[in-house]
Design a protein around this motif. Structure first.
Motif, PDB file in Angstrom:
ATOM      1  N   LEU A 282    -108.782 -14.951   7.455  1.00  0.00           N
ATOM      2  CA  LEU A 282    -108.607 -14.555   8.853  1.00  0.00           C
ATOM      3  C   LEU A 282    -108.502 -15.753   9.797  1.00  0.00           C
ATOM      4  CD1 LEU A 282    -111.166 -11.580   9.031  1.00  0.00           C
ATOM      5  CD2 LEU A 282    -108.665 -11.457   8.849  1.00  0.00           C
TER       6      LEU A 282
ATOM      7  N   MET B 126    -102.979 -11.662  15.678  1.00  0.00           N
ATOM      8  CA  MET B 126    -104.406 -11.608  16.027  1.00  0.00           C
ATOM      9  C   MET B 126    -104.589 -12.111  17.460  1.00  0.00           C
ATOM     10  SD  MET B 126    -107.614 -13.427  14.117  1.00  0.00           S
ATOM     11  CE  MET B 126    -107.242 -12.563  12.575  1.00  0.00           C
TER      12      MET B 126
ATOM     13  N   ASN C 298    -116.532 -13.304   2.807  1.00  0.00           N
ATOM     14  CA  ASN C 298    -116.362 -12.791   4.173  1.00  0.00           C
ATOM     15  C   ASN C 298    -116.365 -13.893   5.227  1.00  0.00           C
ATOM     16  OD1 ASN C 298    -116.325 -10.019   3.343  1.00  0.00           O
ATOM     17  ND2 ASN C 298    -118.550 -10.112   3.094  1.00  0.00           N
TER      18      ASN C 298
ATOM     19  N   PRO D  59    -114.984 -16.811   7.573  1.00  0.00           N
ATOM     20  CA  PRO D  59    -113.674 -16.806   8.258  1.00  0.00           C
ATOM     21  C   PRO D  59    -112.534 -17.428   7.475  1.00  0.00           C
ATOM     22  CG  PRO D  59    -115.413 -17.304   9.818  1.00  0.00           C
ATOM     23  CD  PRO D  59    -116.065 -17.262   8.471  1.00  0.00           C
TER      24      PRO D  59
ATOM     25  N   SER E 230    -111.929 -15.612   3.914  1.00  0.00           N
ATOM     26  CA  SER E 230    -111.328 -14.278   4.071  1.00  0.00           C
ATOM     27  C   SER E 230    -109.857 -14.352   4.460  1.00  0.00           C
ATOM     28  CB  SER E 230    -112.095 -13.491   5.134  1.00  0.00           C
ATOM     29  OG  SER E 230    -111.954 -14.104   6.406  1.00  0.00           O
TER      30      SER E 230
ATOM     31  N   LEU F 264    -113.936 -15.611  15.636  1.00  0.00           N
ATOM     32  CA  LEU F 264    -113.911 -16.185  14.299  1.00  0.00           C
ATOM     33  C   LEU F 264    -114.377 -17.641  14.319  1.00  0.00           C
ATOM     34  CD1 LEU F 264    -110.579 -14.734  12.850  1.00  0.00           C
ATOM     35  CD2 LEU F 264    -112.884 -14.281  11.996  1.00  0.00           C
TER      36      LEU F 264
ATOM     37  N   SER G  30    -110.143 -12.462  19.223  1.00  0.00           N
ATOM     38  CA  SER G  30    -110.527 -12.418  17.814  1.00  0.00           C
ATOM     39  C   SER G  30    -110.632 -13.819  17.235  1.00  0.00           C
ATOM     40  CB  SER G  30    -109.495 -11.606  17.020  1.00  0.00           C
ATOM     41  OG  SER G  30    -109.448 -10.271  17.480  1.00  0.00           O
TER      42      SER G  30
END
Length: 291
Positions: free
Chosen positions: A85, A1, A78, A80, A83, A9, A5
């Motif tokens: 991510l 990533m 969803n 951060p 999820s 986030l 990004s």
């Protein structure tokens, strides 16, 4: 990533949209005739930033603690961390940095304001860990957070705050908190959201009765505040804005089934947004003309 990004986030994790709640810090600046005082404006802005950073550190802690449960929620999955991510350790590190910067800088500028921030942080941590499950206390803690913002805004610029001013802040905060709980209970009864344990102790008629009491008390308290405002007694001309704003919010809660996120309603309901803008402009004009 990529680094971009990760930054996005982290920014999302801070929940900047929630920072609109911290604009209450500027209330003391507005009502104390300090708008032309550049130093006071800077200090109020500092108070807004430190409250926002402290709040974001709490959001990070909450999301870290609830990340496993959030993965089973239709919306919160969803987020951060939930999820997957965003690395939880990275988020926690950012939260520690933001909290540390806020407390250290505020201690150097105003020790009393630093204490307010610390109480705000500790209260919210206790709320997250336990108090949010205690009926009635949960909504009172939410309101207490808004009162701390109002007090902090006065302390940071070293101006006195009147009991009626704090009472208005507390009652309006209770009004919003009760509306939030009613919205959550409505969704829970319709099986459209996760079920909070504390909602088992609430009912729609009970929350409606609380709303009626608090909304009436808010209007009366604000009216008394304007009537006892000394040279700025002309603030009484802003009472219709307050009445309409409260009535409009009640309409959104009961008819439109909204009210779960006051900061969202502010930006999405044009009537509320225009009312807030007109109210702010009216206050500035009145305090400028009759200073």
């Amino acid at each position: 990533m990529g680094s971009n990004s990760i930054v996005l986030l982290l920014w999302k994790q801070l929940r900047p949209r929630q920072w609109v709640k911290n604009f209450l810090v500027f209330a003391a600046l507005l009502f104390s005739f300090q708008l032309s005082n550049f130093d006071a404006v800077l200090l109020s802005f500092f108070g807004f930033i430190t409250f926002s950073f402290t709040a974001s550190s709490i959001y990070i802690l909450n999301d870290y603690k609830d990340r496993e449960a959030d993965r089973n929620h239709p919306v919160k999955k969803n987020r951060p961390m939930a999820s997957g991510l965003l690395n939880p350790s990275l988020a926690i590190g950012l939260g520690v940095i933001l909290l540390g910067l806020s407390l250290i800088s505020s201690f150097l500028i105003n020790k009393q304001f630093c204490l307010i921030l610390l109480v705000y942080f500790i209260t919210n941590v206790l709320y997250s860990l336990y108090l949010k499950h205690v009926v009635i206390i949960d909504i009172m803690i939410i309101a207490f957070g808004f009162v701390l913002r109002a007090i902090g805004g006065a302390i940071i610029i070293n101006v006195p705050f009147t009991p009626w001013f704090l009472l208005c802040a507390m009652l309006l905060s209770l009004f919003l908190a009760i509306g939030k709980r009613r919205h959550e209970l409505t969704l829970s009864l319709e099986n459209k959201s996760s079920h909070r344990k504390v909602l088992d102790h609430y009912s729609l008629p009970f929350l409606d009765q609380l709303t009626s009491i608090v909304s009436s008390a808010t209007i009366v308290s604000y009216a008394v505040f304007t009537f006892t405002a000394g040279d700025s007694i002309h603030l009484m001309w802003t009472i219709p804005f307050v009445i309409y704003g409260i009535f409009r919010y009640l309409y959104l809660i009961h008819i439109k089934k909204q009210g779960g996120a006051p900061e969202k309603v502010l930006f999405e309901d044009r009537h509320i947004l225009v009312t807030v803008i007109l109210y702010a402009v009216s206050v500035v004009v009145i305090l400028t003309l009759f200073e």
